[in-house]
Design an enzyme around this catalytic site. Sequence first.
Site, mmCIF file in Angstrom:
data_model
loop_
_atom_site.group_PDB
_atom_site.id
_atom_site.type_symbol
_atom_site.label_atom_id
_atom_site.label_comp_id
_atom_site.label_asym_id
_atom_site.label_seq_id
_atom_site.Cartn_x
_atom_site.Cartn_y
_atom_site.Cartn_z
ATOM 1 N N THR A 73 -3.821 4.530 10.975
ATOM 2 C CA THR A 73 -3.695 3.517 12.028
ATOM 3 C C THR A 73 -2.398 3.834 12.783
ATOM 4 N N ASP A 123 -11.364 4.953 5.849
ATOM 5 C CA ASP A 123 -11.078 3.541 6.046
ATOM 6 C C ASP A 123 -11.507 2.760 4.800
ATOM 7 N N SER A 168 0.587 -4.383 7.536
ATOM 8 C CA SER A 168 1.803 -4.852 6.858
ATOM 9 C C SER A 168 2.769 -5.661 7.722
ATOM 10 N N THR A 172 -8.712 -5.476 6.231
ATOM 11 C CA THR A 172 -8.066 -4.381 5.490
ATOM 12 C C THR A 172 -7.529 -4.849 4.139
ATOM 13 N N THR A 191 3.542 -7.820 -2.315
ATOM 14 C CA THR A 191 4.773 -8.265 -1.663
ATOM 15 C C THR A 191 5.301 -9.579 -2.254
ATOM 16 N N ASP A 192 6.612 -9.809 -2.088
ATOM 17 C CA ASP A 192 7.190 -11.095 -2.519
ATOM 18 C C ASP A 192 6.780 -12.234 -1.586
ATOM 19 N N GLU A 193 6.213 -11.887 -0.411
ATOM 20 C CA GLU A 193 5.872 -12.947 0.556
ATOM 21 C C GLU A 193 4.762 -13.869 0.048
ATOM 22 N N TYR A 245 -0.532 -12.643 7.094
ATOM 23 C CA TYR A 245 -0.259 -11.438 6.286
ATOM 24 C C TYR A 245 -0.111 -11.805 4.812
ATOM 25 N N SER A 246 0.790 -12.770 4.521
ATOM 26 C CA SER A 246 1.037 -13.062 3.100
ATOM 27 C C SER A 246 -0.179 -13.727 2.465
ATOM 28 N N LYS A 273 -2.409 -10.879 1.475
ATOM 29 C CA LYS A 273 -1.903 -10.152 0.295
ATOM 30 C C LYS A 273 -2.083 -11.021 -0.971
ATOM 31 N N PRO A 301 16.269 -7.948 19.425
ATOM 32 C CA PRO A 301 15.758 -9.327 19.358
ATOM 33 C C PRO A 301 15.955 -9.956 17.990
ATOM 34 N N ARG A 356 16.719 -12.096 3.857
ATOM 35 C CA ARG A 356 15.806 -11.140 3.218
ATOM 36 C C ARG A 356 16.590 -10.359 2.165
ATOM 37 N N ASN A 415 19.717 -12.209 8.558
ATOM 38 C CA ASN A 415 19.389 -11.182 9.560
ATOM 39 C C ASN A 415 20.579 -10.883 10.462
HETATM 40 P P1 NAD Z 1 2.792 0.624 6.620
HETATM 41 O O1 NAD Z 1 2.218 -0.303 7.642
HETATM 42 O O2 NAD Z 1 3.965 1.474 6.974
HETATM 43 O O3 NAD Z 1 1.650 1.625 6.105
HETATM 44 C C1 NAD Z 1 0.339 1.200 5.835
HETATM 45 C C2 NAD Z 1 -0.526 2.445 5.709
HETATM 46 O O4 NAD Z 1 -1.870 2.007 5.417
HETATM 47 C C3 NAD Z 1 -0.602 3.269 7.009
HETATM 48 O O5 NAD Z 1 -0.462 4.632 6.719
HETATM 49 C C4 NAD Z 1 -1.994 2.954 7.538
HETATM 50 O O6 NAD Z 1 -2.554 4.018 8.304
HETATM 51 C C5 NAD Z 1 -2.771 2.713 6.257
HETATM 52 N N1 NAD Z 1 -3.952 1.861 6.493
HETATM 53 C C6 NAD Z 1 -3.985 0.687 7.178
HETATM 54 N N2 NAD Z 1 -5.256 0.217 7.224
HETATM 55 C C7 NAD Z 1 -6.020 1.102 6.523
HETATM 56 C C8 NAD Z 1 -7.395 1.150 6.199
HETATM 57 N N3 NAD Z 1 -8.252 0.212 6.630
HETATM 58 N N4 NAD Z 1 -7.849 2.186 5.454
HETATM 59 C C9 NAD Z 1 -6.994 3.167 5.024
HETATM 60 N N5 NAD Z 1 -5.686 3.173 5.322
HETATM 61 C C10 NAD Z 1 -5.193 2.147 6.061
HETATM 62 O O7 NAD Z 1 3.070 -0.280 5.345
HETATM 63 P P2 NAD Z 1 4.269 -0.205 4.300
HETATM 64 O O8 NAD Z 1 5.398 -0.988 4.805
HETATM 65 O O9 NAD Z 1 4.442 1.179 3.866
HETATM 66 O O10 NAD Z 1 3.611 -1.060 3.095
HETATM 67 C C11 NAD Z 1 2.787 -0.427 2.129
HETATM 68 C C12 NAD Z 1 2.318 -1.469 1.132
HETATM 69 O O11 NAD Z 1 3.429 -2.069 0.492
HETATM 70 C C13 NAD Z 1 1.535 -2.613 1.760
HETATM 71 O O12 NAD Z 1 0.490 -2.958 0.881
HETATM 72 C C14 NAD Z 1 2.545 -3.739 1.873
HETATM 73 O O13 NAD Z 1 1.911 -4.988 1.797
HETATM 74 C C15 NAD Z 1 3.399 -3.476 0.663
HETATM 75 N N6 NAD Z 1 4.813 -3.920 0.755
HETATM 76 C C16 NAD Z 1 5.579 -3.555 1.827
HETATM 77 C C17 NAD Z 1 6.922 -3.922 1.867
HETATM 78 C C18 NAD Z 1 7.843 -3.512 3.008
HETATM 79 O O14 NAD Z 1 8.981 -3.951 3.051
HETATM 80 N N7 NAD Z 1 7.415 -2.700 3.929
HETATM 81 C C19 NAD Z 1 7.466 -4.674 0.819
HETATM 82 C C20 NAD Z 1 6.634 -5.049 -0.241
HETATM 83 C C21 NAD Z 1 5.312 -4.653 -0.270
HETATM 84 O O1 DAU Z 2 9.291 -9.151 1.863
HETATM 85 C C1 DAU Z 2 8.441 -8.041 1.916
HETATM 86 C C2 DAU Z 2 7.868 -7.900 3.303
HETATM 87 O O2 DAU Z 2 8.925 -7.433 4.137
HETATM 88 C C3 DAU Z 2 6.683 -6.934 3.359
HETATM 89 O O3 DAU Z 2 5.630 -7.445 2.596
HETATM 90 C C4 DAU Z 2 6.222 -6.734 4.810
HETATM 91 O O4 DAU Z 2 5.179 -5.781 4.870
HETATM 92 C C5 DAU Z 2 7.409 -6.233 5.609
HETATM 93 O O5 DAU Z 2 7.038 -6.100 6.967
HETATM 94 C C6 DAU Z 2 8.586 -7.202 5.486
HETATM 95 O O6 DAU Z 2 8.295 -8.450 6.137
HETATM 96 P P1 DAU Z 2 9.373 -9.229 7.048
HETATM 97 O O7 DAU Z 2 8.644 -10.108 7.977
HETATM 98 O O8 DAU Z 2 10.432 -9.832 6.209
HETATM 99 O O9 DAU Z 2 10.020 -7.939 7.816
HETATM 100 P P2 DAU Z 2 10.477 -7.755 9.344
HETATM 101 O O10 DAU Z 2 11.241 -6.477 9.393
HETATM 102 O O11 DAU Z 2 9.341 -7.926 10.292
HETATM 103 O O12 DAU Z 2 11.476 -8.944 9.554
HETATM 104 C C7 DAU Z 2 12.662 -9.071 8.757
HETATM 105 C C8 DAU Z 2 13.389 -10.322 9.213
HETATM 106 O O13 DAU Z 2 13.898 -10.086 10.544
HETATM 107 C C9 DAU Z 2 12.504 -11.546 9.331
HETATM 108 O O14 DAU Z 2 13.263 -12.687 8.995
HETATM 109 C C10 DAU Z 2 12.137 -11.594 10.814
HETATM 110 C C11 DAU Z 2 13.354 -11.018 11.488
HETATM 111 N N1 DAU Z 2 13.117 -10.242 12.739
HETATM 112 C C12 DAU Z 2 12.147 -9.285 12.727
HETATM 113 C C13 DAU Z 2 11.912 -8.534 13.858
HETATM 114 C C14 DAU Z 2 10.820 -7.472 13.865
HETATM 115 C C15 DAU Z 2 13.908 -10.467 13.849
HETATM 116 O O15 DAU Z 2 14.795 -11.339 13.834
HETATM 117 N N2 DAU Z 2 13.672 -9.714 14.970
HETATM 118 C C16 DAU Z 2 12.700 -8.760 15.023
HETATM 119 O O16 DAU Z 2 12.515 -8.115 16.078
#
Ligand code: NAD
Ligand code: DAU
Length: 357
Positions: free
Chosen positions: A37, A60, A86, A101, A138-140, A163-164, A167, A218, A227, A262
């Site tokens: 994606t 997919d 995510s 998804t 995720t912790d969310e 999202y949460s 999950k 922003p 966080r 933040n």
């Molecule tokens: P990301 O969005 O960077 O990557 C997601 C990947 O999944 C991408 O490579 C995308 O192409 C693939 N994907 C999406 N839809 C798909 C589908 N239908 N079929 C096959 N592949 C598909 O996400 P991330 O931040 O690397 O998160 C990975 C996992 O960890 C997620 O399950 C997320 O919920 C979890 N997680 C993320 C965080 C964080 O801070 N980013 C924290 C805790 C848990």
């Molecule tokens: O806690 C784990 C989660 O952390 C994962 O499960 C998610 O996949 C991952 O995206 C992340 O979620 P958050 O919503 O916490 O992450 P994000 O980076 O989008 O935002 C972090 C914090 O910053 C949140 O309080 C929102 C704020 N924010 C975010 C963006 C993108 C801003 O203030 N400005 C911004 O432009």
Amino acid sequence: MKKILITGGAGFIGSHVVRLFVTKYPNYQIINLDKLTYAGNLNNLKDIEKKSNYTFVKGDITDAGFINELFNLHTFDGVVHLAAESHVDRSISNPLEFVMTNVIGTVNLLNAAKTSWLTPSPLGRAGEGAHRFYHVSTDEVYGTLGETGMFTETTAYDPHSPYSASKASSDHFVRAYHDTYGLNAVISNCSNNYGSHHFPEKLIPLSIHNIKNNKAIPIYGKGENVRDWLWVEDHARAIDTIYHQAKTGTTYNIGGHNEWTNIDLIQVLCKIMDKKLNREEGESAKLITFVKDRAGHDLRYAIDSSKLQKELGWVPSLQFEEGLEKTVDWYLENEEWLNNVTSGDYLKYYEQQYTKR
Ligand code: NAD
Ligand code: DAU
């Protein structure tokens, strides 16, 4: 040779997990299944793509027929499931994609694993217990905290964003397949990750990109949301530990004991960027712009990871300021990666986001 399916391996965390497993376990065959994606990028794995124990499959997880065929073609010993939509903001604009998804995709994988691993045969149930299904969550799912307290593995689920909620639903399905069919399943719930290859829609990489290009940073609401940030490679190491050592049916929280509002985090990031870009101190911070708050914005996340630390001996390795500086260095040294992912659809998405504000 063990065959492990890693889903979402072209994404941010998935690419770190694939790299770790491919290099640490030359006797494992790693199959990376990813739809590619907007968030998936094969450039994330350039350094290991030619390794003989690595294979990429484009596909997919919402396509049940395709997933069943894949499980027929390969006899997987285990699955590490990361593929997901995510980004919380995208889930607010398009919840159904997250249901497809994150919920349906996960159930498709569970069904294929159940059929492949647990179907009775003349020799008994094929591999009950031997094959592991690891769901990366995720912790969310726990919702939001007030000013005190921490999420533990027994905190009740209380998701607020689409999202949460998606999950949380997928976590429940994974547990249901363990309890009902005896699937050898484990789940981990991790806090916010940061590090290299993070798509620049999330707070840290978006801010680095914008500071570099002299664009507004922003900050939602007053920037008071908290966080708990973890170095992505520490998350990958925790996944490795849990995949190999956890007992079936268990859950582990993963986090770095590293809470930041933040606004405080962005102030530190601005200072690092001033230094790296040879700007006067305070220059980057002038780009901070407070914008309309995220709908349903969770106030605070904080993870208690003592169960993982005590039972399996995992500890985070990096101090946050050191990790943040390493992250900035990576983005500044990998301009081509950043330019690639911030062209085309990325620009359209952000123009729409900014017009809304
Ligand atoms: P990301 O969005 O960077 O990557 C997601 C990947 O999944 C991408 O490579 C995308 O192409 C693939 N994907 C999406 N839809 C798909 C589908 N239908 N079929 C096959 N592949 C598909 O996400 P991330 O931040 O690397 O998160 C990975 C996992 O960890 C997620 O399950 C997320 O919920 C979890 N997680 C993320 C965080 C964080 O801070 N980013 C924290 C805790 C848990
Ligand atoms: O806690 C784990 C989660 O952390 C994962 O499960 C998610 O996949 C991952 O995206 C992340 O979620 P958050 O919503 O916490 O992450 P994000 O980076 O989008 O935002 C972090 C914090 O910053 C949140 O309080 C929102 C704020 N924010 C975010 C963006 C993108 C801003 O203030 N400005 C911004 O432009």
